[in-house]
Design a protein around this motif. Structure first.
Motif, PDB file in Angstrom:
ATOM      1  N   TYR A 193       0.838  -1.200   0.000  1.00  0.00           N
ATOM      2  CA  TYR A 193       0.000   0.000   0.000  1.00  0.00           C
ATOM      3  C   TYR A 193       0.872   1.249   0.000  1.00  0.00           C
ATOM      4  O   TYR A 193       1.961   1.264   0.572  1.00  0.00           O
ATOM      5  N   SER A 194       0.379   2.308  -0.632  1.00  0.00           N
ATOM      6  CA  SER A 194       1.121   3.571  -0.678  1.00  0.00           C
ATOM      7  C   SER A 194       1.170   4.208   0.706  1.00  0.00           C
ATOM      8  O   SER A 194       0.343   3.915   1.584  1.00  0.00           O
TER       9      SER A 194
ATOM     10  N   ASP B 147       0.449   7.225   1.473  1.00  0.00           N
ATOM     11  CA  ASP B 147      -0.794   7.992   1.697  1.00  0.00           C
ATOM     12  C   ASP B 147      -1.925   7.086   2.176  1.00  0.00           C
ATOM     13  O   ASP B 147      -2.659   7.432   3.100  1.00  0.00           O
ATOM     14  N   TYR B 148      -2.078   5.933   1.524  1.00  0.00           N
ATOM     15  CA  TYR B 148      -3.155   5.013   1.900  1.00  0.00           C
ATOM     16  C   TYR B 148      -2.948   4.534   3.336  1.00  0.00           C
ATOM     17  O   TYR B 148      -3.889   4.489   4.126  1.00  0.00           O
ATOM     18  N   LEU B 149      -1.716   4.170   3.665  1.00  0.00           N
ATOM     19  CA  LEU B 149      -1.422   3.701   5.021  1.00  0.00           C
ATOM     20  C   LEU B 149      -1.684   4.798   6.057  1.00  0.00           C
ATOM     21  O   LEU B 149      -2.160   4.510   7.160  1.00  0.00           O
TER      22      LEU B 149
ATOM     23  N   HIS C 162      -3.980   7.032   5.930  1.00  0.00           N
ATOM     24  CA  HIS C 162      -5.434   7.131   6.117  1.00  0.00           C
ATOM     25  C   HIS C 162      -6.055   5.856   6.688  1.00  0.00           C
ATOM     26  O   HIS C 162      -7.221   5.843   7.047  1.00  0.00           O
ATOM     27  N   HIS C 163      -5.281   4.777   6.738  1.00  0.00           N
ATOM     28  CA  HIS C 163      -5.757   3.485   7.246  1.00  0.00           C
ATOM     29  C   HIS C 163      -4.707   2.911   8.209  1.00  0.00           C
ATOM     30  O   HIS C 163      -4.001   1.960   7.875  1.00  0.00           O
TER      31      HIS C 163
ATOM     32  N   ASP D 199       2.189  -2.209   7.177  1.00  0.00           N
ATOM     33  CA  ASP D 199       3.030  -1.865   6.033  1.00  0.00           C
ATOM     34  C   ASP D 199       3.895  -3.073   5.687  1.00  0.00           C
ATOM     35  O   ASP D 199       4.939  -3.321   6.298  1.00  0.00           O
TER      36      ASP D 199
END
Length: 104
Positions: free
Chosen positions: A13-14, A16-18, A20-21, A26
């Motif tokens: 996951y990017s 940014d995605y991480l 937000h979540h 990771d």
């Protein structure tokens, strides 16, 4: 044959995605490409109703068929392996008899 149509991929996951979540770890994740999976299991790929920034549909994949087909493939390979082991044992016995017959 169906399993041969499935290409496994991995992704991360990017950042940014991480961000937000935070509950998502990771690490690299193993998955399939929905478009390719749909060729083998069309009933198990559906639209999520969401889209990418470019407007393309985000697809949802139900990978459950992989479990069933993988189990069937393992069973088939197990049976094939047993048969090959038996054939090898028979060939080794024949070879021993031939070697014994050739001994002076």
């Amino acid at each position: 044959e169906r399993l041969g149509q499935i290409r496994l991929v991995d992704f991360r996951y990017s950042t940014d995605y991480l961000a937000h979540h935070p509950g998502i770890e990771d690490r690299r994740y193993l998955n399939v490409l929905a478009q390719e999976f749909a060729k083998a299991f069309p009933d198990h790929v559906k639209s999520s109703g969401e889209t990418m920034p470019d407007g393309s549909a985000i697809l949802q994949v139900d990978t459950y068929p992989l479990t069933i087909y993988s189990a069937a493939a393992i069973q088939e390979l197990h049976e094939e392996n047993k048969a090959l082991k038996q054939k090898l044992a028979e060939q080794e016995q024949r070879l021993r008899r031939l070697e014994e017959a050739l001994e002076p």
